[in-house]
Design a protein around this motif. Structure first.
Motif, PDB file in Angstrom:
ATOM      1  N   ARG A  64       2.066 -11.340 -12.079  1.00 43.74           N
ATOM      2  CA  ARG A  64       1.841 -11.220 -10.886  1.00 43.74           C
ATOM      3  C   ARG A  64       1.270  -9.182 -11.107  1.00 43.74           C
ATOM      4  NH1 ARG A  64       7.480 -12.994  -7.950  1.00 43.74           N
ATOM      5  NH2 ARG A  64       6.775 -15.820  -7.904  1.00 43.74           N
ATOM      6  N   VAL A  65       0.606  -9.314  -9.537  1.00 46.29           N
ATOM      7  CA  VAL A  65      -0.104  -7.816  -9.320  1.00 46.29           C
ATOM      8  C   VAL A  65       1.298  -7.218  -8.369  1.00 46.29           C
ATOM      9  CG1 VAL A  65      -1.666  -6.475  -8.632  1.00 46.29           C
ATOM     10  CG2 VAL A  65      -2.350  -7.903 -10.075  1.00 46.29           C
ATOM     11  N   PHE A  66       2.460  -6.337  -8.092  1.00 49.48           N
ATOM     12  CA  PHE A  66       3.093  -5.566  -7.421  1.00 49.48           C
ATOM     13  C   PHE A  66       2.134  -4.702  -7.120  1.00 49.48           C
ATOM     14  CE2 PHE A  66       5.548  -7.937 -10.595  1.00 49.48           C
ATOM     15  CZ  PHE A  66       6.645  -8.359  -9.347  1.00 49.48           C
ATOM     16  N   ALA A  67       1.971  -4.051  -5.260  1.00 45.50           N
ATOM     17  CA  ALA A  67       2.074  -2.903  -4.730  1.00 45.50           C
ATOM     18  C   ALA A  67       2.276  -3.046  -4.206  1.00 45.50           C
ATOM     19  CB  ALA A  67      -0.072  -4.174  -4.971  1.00 45.50           C
ATOM     20  N   ALA A  68       2.064  -1.584  -3.678  1.00 47.88           N
ATOM     21  CA  ALA A  68       2.832  -0.937  -2.313  1.00 47.88           C
ATOM     22  C   ALA A  68       2.197  -0.497  -1.457  1.00 47.88           C
ATOM     23  CB  ALA A  68       4.169  -0.382  -2.669  1.00 47.88           C
ATOM     24  N   GLY A  69       2.730   0.037  -0.401  1.00 50.29           N
ATOM     25  CA  GLY A  69       1.677   1.102   0.582  1.00 50.29           C
ATOM     26  C   GLY A  69       2.738   2.070   0.946  1.00 50.29           C
ATOM     27  N   ALA A  70       1.942   2.826   1.399  1.00 53.00           N
ATOM     28  CA  ALA A  70       2.602   4.116   2.574  1.00 53.00           C
ATOM     29  C   ALA A  70       3.151   3.901   3.790  1.00 53.00           C
ATOM     30  CB  ALA A  70       1.336   5.513   2.312  1.00 53.00           C
ATOM     31  N   THR A  71       2.894   2.775   4.050  1.00 54.83           N
ATOM     32  CA  THR A  71       3.737   2.280   5.096  1.00 54.83           C
ATOM     33  C   THR A  71       4.488   1.505   5.091  1.00 54.83           C
ATOM     34  OG1 THR A  71       1.704   0.972   6.200  1.00 54.83           O
ATOM     35  CG2 THR A  71       1.468   2.762   6.162  1.00 54.83           C
ATOM     36  N   GLY A  72       5.238   1.280   4.327  1.00 57.03           N
ATOM     37  CA  GLY A  72       5.882   0.111   4.039  1.00 57.03           C
ATOM     38  C   GLY A  72       6.240  -0.980   3.251  1.00 57.03           C
ATOM     39  N   VAL A  73       4.945  -1.086   3.076  1.00 63.60           N
ATOM     40  CA  VAL A  73       4.660  -3.277   2.670  1.00 63.60           C
ATOM     41  C   VAL A  73       4.937  -3.310   0.925  1.00 63.60           C
ATOM     42  CG1 VAL A  73       3.154  -5.122   2.604  1.00 63.60           C
ATOM     43  CG2 VAL A  73       3.335  -3.452   5.003  1.00 63.60           C
ATOM     44  N   VAL A  74       5.620  -3.783   0.693  1.00 62.31           N
ATOM     45  CA  VAL A  74       5.432  -4.397  -1.103  1.00 62.31           C
ATOM     46  C   VAL A  74       5.064  -5.618  -1.173  1.00 62.31           C
ATOM     47  CG1 VAL A  74       6.728  -4.219  -3.649  1.00 62.31           C
ATOM     48  CG2 VAL A  74       7.238  -2.770  -0.689  1.00 62.31           C
ATOM     49  N   ALA A  75       3.962  -6.177  -1.847  1.00 60.34           N
ATOM     50  CA  ALA A  75       3.973  -7.401  -1.809  1.00 60.34           C
ATOM     51  C   ALA A  75       3.691  -7.705  -3.701  1.00 60.34           C
ATOM     52  CB  ALA A  75       2.515  -7.409  -1.178  1.00 60.34           C
TER      53      ALA A  75
END
Length: 373
Positions: A64-75
């Motif tokens: 899996r590729v784990f990624a997060a954005g500065a606004t709070g989304v983690v996937a």
């Protein structure tokens, strides 16, 4: 107690090209001309996790590729298909990207809270003693955090219990970008000012220290020599960059320095068993011989393009630029092999390898994956 202050990426650019808001006009990059496509690639998926930044680097683990954005989304995203395995919105701004071992994912919020996520559910939260700009390292059933005051803190991945805290004194000014934090065998390696420190991950005791660069200059900014992410590890050989000062390689078991060379880059390095690659602050791309530090080649074709740290993969290297282009170059001389497009926003975090796919994240939070044909 000295008050901790941070130097932003805008300041880093000011040191090398021009002032952030005033001063002489920045040098303009040369026209690249028509794209060369000597290497076939196929885009296999795209995704988006929201606004990114220098510390928001995707991580590949357990398919899996784990990624997060500065606004709070983690996937967690399937590396083959781009489909979400899970996605959660923490509804708070994040200060770092995500770290993961494939089971536990961890991020640090802008409010200095470490959050551990399992299967899309926030399992525990712990307040940190200081800010952090480095994605947590999840390994061996622990979550390791490098804070901006140059401390390293270890937590139990299962419940968030604090296991140990290794505090080091340092200059009051620290960079607002990820520092070096990596596992090398049974040693945890962290960047502390201009040094790499090898720690026992069980209790935080120091096994060795190795100087990469010495702080010099007449003011706090000129004295910044923090060791940056990403690092390049081949076996126990670890190569790193000290901010705007030097690159070097060392033995990650004994902590002995193999070589260091002066270098003016402001992002980390990557390489293979023969060569180490890095970009200078003006966009000059350099290759050093990993065993000796001697320069193998240099290329100025991408000067002034605000380059990310590179990724070495097989016979090519890949890196992003400030216009959202991904440059795939020959490892032998830096010549162009392919040129890939994204959403047009800057690629400030280094590309990552997810299985046999090349993955980049843009400042707008776009994730793009390509596979060679």
């Amino acid at each position: 107690m000295k008050r901790l202050r941070t130097a932003s990426l805008c300041l880093a650019a000011a040191l090398t090209l021009a002032a952030c808001s005033s001063g002489p006009k920045k040098p303009q990059p040369a026209d690249l001309g028509p794209a060369t496509q000597l290497m076939g690639t196929r885009q296999i998926w795209t995704a988006n996790v929201g606004e990114g930044g220098s510390g928001f680097v995707p991580v590949h683990a357990a398919g899996r590729v784990f990624a997060a954005g500065a606004t709070g989304v983690v996937a967690a995203i399937d590396a083959n298909t781009g489909a979400d395995a899970w996605r959660v919105d923490l509804r708070t701004r994040l200060a770092t990207g995500v770290g993961s071992d494939g089971q536990t994912a961890a991020v640090v919020t802008a409010a200095n809270v470490l959050v551990a996520i399992v299967d899309g559910e926030a399992r525990w939260r712990v307040r940190l003693p200081a800010r952090s700009f480095t994605p947590p390292l999840v390994a061996g059933g622990r979550v390791f955090v490098l804070t901006a005051d140059r401390s390293v803190v270890a937590f139990d991945a299962a419940n968030g219990a604090r296991l140990w805290n290794q505090t080091r004194s340092g200059d009051p000014l620290t960079l607002n970008q990820p520092g070096a934090l990596a596992a090398v065998g049974d040693t945890l390696v962290a960047g502390v000012s201009g040094r790499l420190v090898g720690l026992n991950p069980d209790n935080g005791t120091v096994r060795w220290e190795a100087p990469v660069a010495t702080a010099r200059g007449t003011n706090e900014v000129e004295r910044l020599v923090d060791v940056l992410a990403p690092v390049s590890r081949i076996g126990t050989n670890v190569c790193v960059r000290a901010y705007s000062a030097a690159v070097g390689c060392l033995d990650g078991v004994r902590g002995s320095v193999i070589w260091t060379k002066p270098a003016q880059g402001v992002v980390g390095v990557h390489g293979d068993d023969r060569l180490l690659f890095g970009t200078e602050s003006n966009g000059t791309l350099l290759a050093w011989r990993r065993d000796s530090g001697e320069q193998a080649w240099r290329s100025e074709r991408l000067k002034y393009r605000q380059l990310s740290a590179p990724l070495a993969l097989g016979r090519v290297i890949a890196l992003g630029d400030g216009t959202g282009l991904v440059h795939v170059l020959s490892r032998e001389d830096g010549s162009e092999m392919a040129r890939l497009s994204t959403d047009g926003s800057a690629i400030v975090s280094p590309p990552v390898l997810a299985g046999d796919a090349l993955v980049v994240m843009t400042a707008r939070g776009g994730l793009y994956a390509w596979r060679p044909q």
